[in-house]
Design an enzyme around this catalytic site. Structure first.
Site, PDB file in Angstrom:
ATOM      1  CB  SER A 134      -0.743  -0.026   1.239  1.00 47.38           C
ATOM      2  OG  SER A 134      -1.572   1.193   1.311  1.00 47.38           O
ATOM      3  CE1 TYR A 159      -4.334  -2.179   5.013  1.00 54.19           C
ATOM      4  CE2 TYR A 159      -3.434  -0.143   4.241  1.00 54.19           C
ATOM      5  CZ  TYR A 159      -3.865  -1.255   3.929  1.00 54.19           C
ATOM      6  OH  TYR A 159      -4.140  -1.845   2.585  1.00 54.19           O
TER       7      TYR A 159
END
Length: 327
Positions: A134, A159
């Site tokens: 990501s 995350y």
């Protein structure tokens, strides 16, 4: 395109019922691949949404769905009865903001779960592993556009930290066990089947309900919005990548769009001008994302081709065809 059963390649796709995963499976089945899809149908959003994503896959003779959790070591290693040419690991606990409330579960799914899938590759001798990382790993790094060789990785959410950990695990397994590991740093993917918690889908729901849109901050935060079809094309190229044993590659669109511009674009696509409610910025949100995609162009032949206006129209067409709001 079709292949005989003897020469048909076999891909294991984790997170296969999700937004990106289901689009990738569409492409692989069209190309004649045998596909094993793994998904745990996490209750993060309604199960029926994912079931709709894969309805056409379930009737394909070369597709098999395994419902299992990547945290379950025995279940993952239970997939060892098959040979795989490549593993595409998309399964993850998603979302920056929810990870702040539940960091331990994100660690268990995104790090321990990823190691379980890497263990499957090691035990089964799978030599090609594509990992969905990501853009959030860059965090608040001020050096934009972000390049893969940047030493300024400053994640600011659990995350993001789990995605960086997954990349590092990939390096270990590549170095020790001869696995070609390609970590793809996705930049704000959008398009048909987008998760209902993501901004464009949330805005569409609010517009259809005649409700105001909440804008966090002053609307100047910027994201590198990338259409799902372009992301899938880059991911598919990574499945064939063999130039080096370990690579981290950005997949973005190489241009940024402000939050205010995005809301305007969604409003235009749905031919509506919603009321805007302003709220303070939320913890974990970064001020901007911006991909340098030179490496992806060079190594993967990556060429994102979908402008935001076109992508939003395609999202709108899909959204209206579904005929329901998914909360």
């Amino acid at each position: 395109m079709s292949s005989s059963s003897a020469d048909r390649k076999h891909a294991l796709v984790t997170g296969a019922a999700g937004f990106i995963g289901s689009h990738l499976v569409d492409l692989l089945l069209e190309e004649g691949w045998k596909v094993t899809g793994l998904d745990n149908f996490d209750p993060y959003y309604d199960r029926s949404f994912k079931e709709r994503n894969i309805s056409s896959h379930l009737v394909a003779p070369s597709y098999r769905l395994v419902e299992a959790d990547i945290r379950d070591h025995d279940a993952v290693l239970g997939l060892c009865e098959d040979d795989y040419d490549v593993i595409v690991h998309l399964a993850a606990k998603a979302g920056v903001r929810p990870s702040i409330d539940n960091p331990l579960e994100y660690q268990e799914v995104n790090v321990s779960g990823t190691q379980n899938v890497l263990e499957l590759a090691r035990v089964r001798g799978v030599k090609q592993f594509v990992f969905a990382s990501s853009s959030s790993v860059y965090g608040v790094s001020p050096s934009v556009p972000w390049s893969e060789d940047s030493s300024e990785l400053l994640p600011i959410s659990p995350y993001a930290s789990t995605k960086l950990s997954g990349e590092l695990l990939g390096h270990v397994y590549s170095h020790l066990f001869g696995i070609t590991f390609v970590g793809l740093r996705y930049f704000t993917v959008y398009g048909p089947r987008q998760r209902p918690d993501l901004a464009i889908h949330k805005f569409a729901n609010l517009i259809q309900e005649g409700k105001p849109i909440t804008m966090y901050g002053d609307g100047t935060t910027r994201r590198d919005y990338t259409f799902v079809g372009d992301i899938v094309a880059g991911t598919r190229s990574a499945m064939d990548f063999s130039e080096m044993p370990y690579a981290i590659i950005n997949l973005g669109n190489d241009r940024t769009v402000s939050l205010a511009e995005l809301i305007s674009g969604v409003s235009s696509a749905f031919e509506c001008e919603p009321e805007i409610i302003r709220q303070p910025e939320q913890p974990g949100d970064v001020p901007q994302t911006w991909a340098n995609i030179g490496k992806a162009k060079q190594l993967l032949g990556y060429a994102p081709a979908t402008a935001l206006e076109e992508g939003l129209q395609r999202f709108r067409d899909w959204y209206l065809s579904v005929g329901e709001l998914v909360e």
